[in-house]
Design a protein around this motif. Structure first.
Motif, mmCIF file in Angstrom:
data_model
loop_
_atom_site.group_PDB
_atom_site.id
_atom_site.type_symbol
_atom_site.label_atom_id
_atom_site.label_comp_id
_atom_site.label_asym_id
_atom_site.label_seq_id
_atom_site.Cartn_x
_atom_site.Cartn_y
_atom_site.Cartn_z
ATOM 1 N N SER A 195 0.850 -1.190 0.000
ATOM 2 C CA SER A 195 0.000 0.000 0.000
ATOM 3 C C SER A 195 0.885 1.238 0.000
ATOM 4 O O SER A 195 1.868 1.302 0.745
ATOM 5 C CB SER A 195 -0.901 0.020 1.240
ATOM 6 N N VAL A 196 0.530 2.228 -0.835
ATOM 7 C CA VAL A 196 1.318 3.455 -0.949
ATOM 8 C C VAL A 196 0.375 4.662 -0.973
ATOM 9 O O VAL A 196 -0.679 4.627 -1.615
ATOM 10 C CB VAL A 196 2.190 3.454 -2.222
ATOM 11 N N ILE A 197 0.785 5.710 -0.278
ATOM 12 C CA ILE A 197 -0.027 6.922 -0.147
ATOM 13 C C ILE A 197 -0.219 7.617 -1.494
ATOM 14 O O ILE A 197 0.733 7.780 -2.258
ATOM 15 C CB ILE A 197 0.636 7.879 0.867
ATOM 16 N N ASN A 198 -1.455 8.031 -1.753
ATOM 17 C CA ASN A 198 -1.753 8.659 -3.042
ATOM 18 C C ASN A 198 -2.237 10.104 -2.928
ATOM 19 O O ASN A 198 -2.620 10.704 -3.941
ATOM 20 C CB ASN A 198 -2.798 7.830 -3.804
ATOM 21 N N ASP A 199 -2.241 10.672 -1.711
ATOM 22 C CA ASP A 199 -2.727 12.044 -1.566
ATOM 23 C C ASP A 199 -1.648 13.027 -1.095
ATOM 24 O O ASP A 199 -1.953 14.121 -0.619
ATOM 25 C CB ASP A 199 -3.945 12.102 -0.645
ATOM 26 N N GLN A 200 -0.381 12.636 -1.222
ATOM 27 C CA GLN A 200 0.731 13.573 -1.047
ATOM 28 C C GLN A 200 1.321 13.812 -2.430
ATOM 29 O O GLN A 200 1.769 12.872 -3.088
ATOM 30 C CB GLN A 200 1.794 13.020 -0.083
ATOM 31 N N ILE A 201 1.320 15.077 -2.851
ATOM 32 C CA ILE A 201 1.667 15.417 -4.227
ATOM 33 C C ILE A 201 2.941 16.260 -4.271
ATOM 34 O O ILE A 201 3.115 17.186 -3.474
ATOM 35 C CB ILE A 201 0.517 16.202 -4.895
ATOM 36 N N GLY A 202 3.806 15.925 -5.213
ATOM 37 C CA GLY A 202 5.037 16.689 -5.401
ATOM 38 C C GLY A 202 5.763 16.189 -6.629
ATOM 39 O O GLY A 202 5.130 15.761 -7.595
ATOM 40 N N SER A 203 7.094 16.220 -6.568
ATOM 41 C CA SER A 203 7.886 15.648 -7.652
ATOM 42 C C SER A 203 9.170 15.077 -7.073
ATOM 43 O O SER A 203 9.790 15.689 -6.198
ATOM 44 C CB SER A 203 8.226 16.703 -8.701
ATOM 45 N N PRO A 204 9.596 13.902 -7.541
ATOM 46 C CA PRO A 204 10.854 13.328 -7.076
ATOM 47 C C PRO A 204 12.045 14.159 -7.548
ATOM 48 O O PRO A 204 11.934 14.956 -8.488
ATOM 49 C CB PRO A 204 10.875 11.940 -7.724
ATOM 50 N N THR A 205 13.174 13.944 -6.897
ATOM 51 C CA THR A 205 14.418 14.590 -7.308
ATOM 52 C C THR A 205 15.523 13.552 -7.390
ATOM 53 O O THR A 205 15.870 12.932 -6.383
ATOM 54 C CB THR A 205 14.850 15.685 -6.316
ATOM 55 N N SER A 206 16.053 13.362 -8.565
ATOM 56 C CA SER A 206 17.236 12.525 -8.718
ATOM 57 C C SER A 206 18.425 13.263 -8.111
ATOM 58 O O SER A 206 18.742 14.388 -8.519
ATOM 59 C CB SER A 206 17.498 12.265 -10.202
ATOM 60 N N ALA A 207 19.090 12.645 -7.135
ATOM 61 C CA ALA A 207 20.262 13.280 -6.521
ATOM 62 C C ALA A 207 21.362 13.504 -7.552
ATOM 63 O O ALA A 207 22.149 14.449 -7.441
ATOM 64 C CB ALA A 207 20.782 12.427 -5.363
ATOM 65 N N GLN A 208 21.417 12.654 -8.561
ATOM 66 C CA GLN A 208 22.383 12.834 -9.639
ATOM 67 C C GLN A 208 22.092 14.134 -10.392
ATOM 68 O O GLN A 208 23.005 14.909 -10.699
ATOM 69 C CB GLN A 208 22.332 11.642 -10.596
ATOM 70 N N ASP A 209 20.821 14.388 -10.690
ATOM 71 C CA ASP A 209 20.439 15.621 -11.379
ATOM 72 C C ASP A 209 20.705 16.850 -10.506
ATOM 73 O O ASP A 209 21.168 17.880 -10.995
ATOM 74 C CB ASP A 209 18.958 15.586 -11.762
ATOM 75 N N THR A 283 17.856 31.996 -13.755
ATOM 76 C CA THR A 283 19.039 32.639 -13.186
ATOM 77 C C THR A 283 20.334 31.964 -13.605
ATOM 78 O O THR A 283 21.304 32.626 -13.986
ATOM 79 C CB THR A 283 18.951 32.656 -11.639
ATOM 80 N N PHE A 284 20.365 30.645 -13.545
ATOM 81 C CA PHE A 284 21.614 29.915 -13.781
ATOM 82 C C PHE A 284 21.606 29.067 -15.053
ATOM 83 O O PHE A 284 22.594 28.399 -15.356
ATOM 84 C CB PHE A 284 21.939 29.023 -12.587
ATOM 85 N N GLY A 285 20.506 29.070 -15.780
ATOM 86 C CA GLY A 285 20.437 28.252 -16.985
ATOM 87 C C GLY A 285 20.416 26.764 -16.701
ATOM 88 O O GLY A 285 20.787 25.951 -17.564
ATOM 89 N N VAL A 286 19.987 26.391 -15.498
ATOM 90 C CA VAL A 286 19.948 24.982 -15.108
ATOM 91 C C VAL A 286 18.866 24.255 -15.891
ATOM 92 O O VAL A 286 17.742 24.742 -16.029
ATOM 93 C CB VAL A 286 19.674 24.858 -13.586
ATOM 94 N N GLU A 287 19.208 23.082 -16.406
ATOM 95 C CA GLU A 287 18.224 22.255 -17.096
ATOM 96 C C GLU A 287 17.572 21.299 -16.097
ATOM 97 O O GLU A 287 18.240 20.752 -15.223
ATOM 98 C CB GLU A 287 18.891 21.467 -18.216
ATOM 99 N N VAL A 288 16.275 21.119 -16.230
ATOM 100 C CA VAL A 288 15.530 20.255 -15.304
ATOM 101 C C VAL A 288 14.877 19.122 -16.100
ATOM 102 O O VAL A 288 14.082 19.350 -16.994
ATOM 103 C CB VAL A 288 14.462 21.052 -14.532
ATOM 104 N N THR A 289 15.226 17.900 -15.742
ATOM 105 C CA THR A 289 14.756 16.713 -16.455
ATOM 106 C C THR A 289 13.397 16.258 -15.937
ATOM 107 O O THR A 289 13.099 16.409 -14.747
ATOM 108 C CB THR A 289 15.785 15.577 -16.288
ATOM 109 N N PHE A 290 12.573 15.695 -16.808
ATOM 110 C CA PHE A 290 11.287 15.134 -16.400
ATOM 111 C C PHE A 290 11.531 13.956 -15.464
ATOM 112 O O PHE A 290 12.446 13.148 -15.677
ATOM 113 C CB PHE A 290 10.507 14.690 -17.637
ATOM 114 N N TRP A 291 10.696 13.828 -14.435
ATOM 115 C CA TRP A 291 10.942 12.862 -13.366
ATOM 116 C C TRP A 291 11.084 11.418 -13.877
ATOM 117 O O TRP A 291 11.934 10.667 -13.398
ATOM 118 C CB TRP A 291 9.842 12.937 -12.306
ATOM 119 N N LYS A 292 10.262 11.035 -14.860
ATOM 120 C CA LYS A 292 10.301 9.641 -15.311
ATOM 121 C C LYS A 292 11.579 9.337 -16.083
ATOM 122 O O LYS A 292 12.110 8.218 -16.011
ATOM 123 C CB LYS A 292 9.072 9.320 -16.155
ATOM 124 N N ASP A 293 12.090 10.316 -16.812
ATOM 125 C CA ASP A 293 13.342 10.110 -17.542
ATOM 126 C C ASP A 293 14.495 9.868 -16.566
ATOM 127 O O ASP A 293 15.351 9.007 -16.785
ATOM 128 C CB ASP A 293 13.646 11.320 -18.427
#
Length: 305
Positions: A195-209, A283-293
């Motif tokens: 069972s996994v919670i489905n009512d907390q919403i956000g976006s993951p962050t790859s530590a590598q990214d 500000t820094f030209g940082v690229e942000v990857t889609f979470w699933k990629d």
């Protein structure tokens, strides 16, 4: 005949070393610290010092500046933190020492010695009552001890070192350390149903990214202090995240969606903490990857096979 200086070679070597940018990274054994090491070890223009809790005990406030002085850094990347969110509810003093007071000492060092400062913070400074992506000037109102101590750390940093770069992030995972992705891989392989919670919403962050974004900021030649948000692109729940992990790995475990109320924890979590990344990109030209990629790349790592 010109006499040869026996110390000449050593002097040139020291001058060569001194020309390198000196960077101290705290929290070296954490997910982000290890990802930063992978990236920075390749950069011959930098002399990097990765400090874990033994080399830099963040709870020992009185010695932090002395230890930093031994390395004379040009840049400090403060990735170390007390991150045991539930345990912090009963370990308030230690969480405050590490997340708040230690951050203040590092900021004081940077203020006194002119070092640049990048500090990592969290989406847990918010109460989760928003329904739109959170910008850096959204009202803060932490609902647990971890979030409160990280917010006090932010405030102390900006008080003493207003030119510092503070990066709030969320749902961090990596091939290193303990995290949601690795926990799900284990449970999905061991059990027929979870069972996994489905009512907390956000976006993951790859530590590598995130590590790459930090290195890009250091190398950008730009420096504009303030608070910034960084996570991968997209808006999902923990349930969505778990389903994606299962499907990518081709596992057969059933995943049941449950509300937060069905899984009580000592520390409350914000129900909505999606971060707006517009500022850091502009500000820094940082690229942000889609979470699933980013998740696909992580799960393709040999360490997780």
């Amino acid at each position: 005949m010109k006499k040869r200086n026996p110390l000449g070679h050593l002097k040139k070597k020291m001058e060569s070393v001194s020309q390198k940018q000196r960077i101290v990274i705290t929290g070296a054994s954490g997910q982000l610290g290890q990802e930063l090491k992978v990236l920075l070890d390749k950069d011959v223009s930098k002399e990097c010092f990765f400090l874990d809790r033994k080399q830099l005990p963040l709870e020992q406030i009185t010695i932090i500046q002395d230890i930093l002085g031994m390395y004379q850094p040009d840049v400090i990347i403060h990735a170390g933190a007390y991150t045991a969110v539930d345990q912090a509810e009963s370990d308030i003093d230690l969480a405050d020492q590490v997340n708040h007071l230690a951050s203040e000492e590092i900021a004081l060092y940077c203020h006194s010695h002119g070092a640049k400062f990048i500090a990592i913070s969290t989406d847990y400074v918010f109460d989760g009552n928003s329904c739109v992506a959170l910008t850096e000037d959204a009202a803060v109102n932490p609902i647990n001890v971890y979030g409160a101590t990280k917010l006090k750390g932010e405030q102390a940093i900006l008080k003493w070192c207003p030119e510092a770069v503070i990066i709030r992030t969320s749902w961090v995972y990596s091939t290193f350390g303990k995290n949601f992705v690795k926990t799900m891989l284990r449970l999905l392989s061991e059990r027929e149903s979870i069972s996994v919670i489905n009512d907390q919403i956000g976006s993951p962050t790859s530590a590598q990214d995130l590590a790459q974004a930090i290195v890009d900021i250091v190398n950008s030649g730009k420096w504009k202090g303030g608070v910034y948000h960084y996570s991968n692109e997209g808006e999902i729940s923990w349930y969505d995240f778990a389903v994606a992990i299962r499907d990518i790995k081709g596992l057969n475990c059933e995943i049941q969606a449950i509300p937060t109320t069905a899984y009580p924890t000592p520390a409350k979590r914000p129900q909505y903490s999606l971060l707006d990344k517009t500022k850091i990109k502009a500000t820094f030209g940082v690229e942000v990857t889609f979470w699933k990629d980013s998740l696909l790349r992580c799960l393709d790592n040999e360490e997780l096979k």
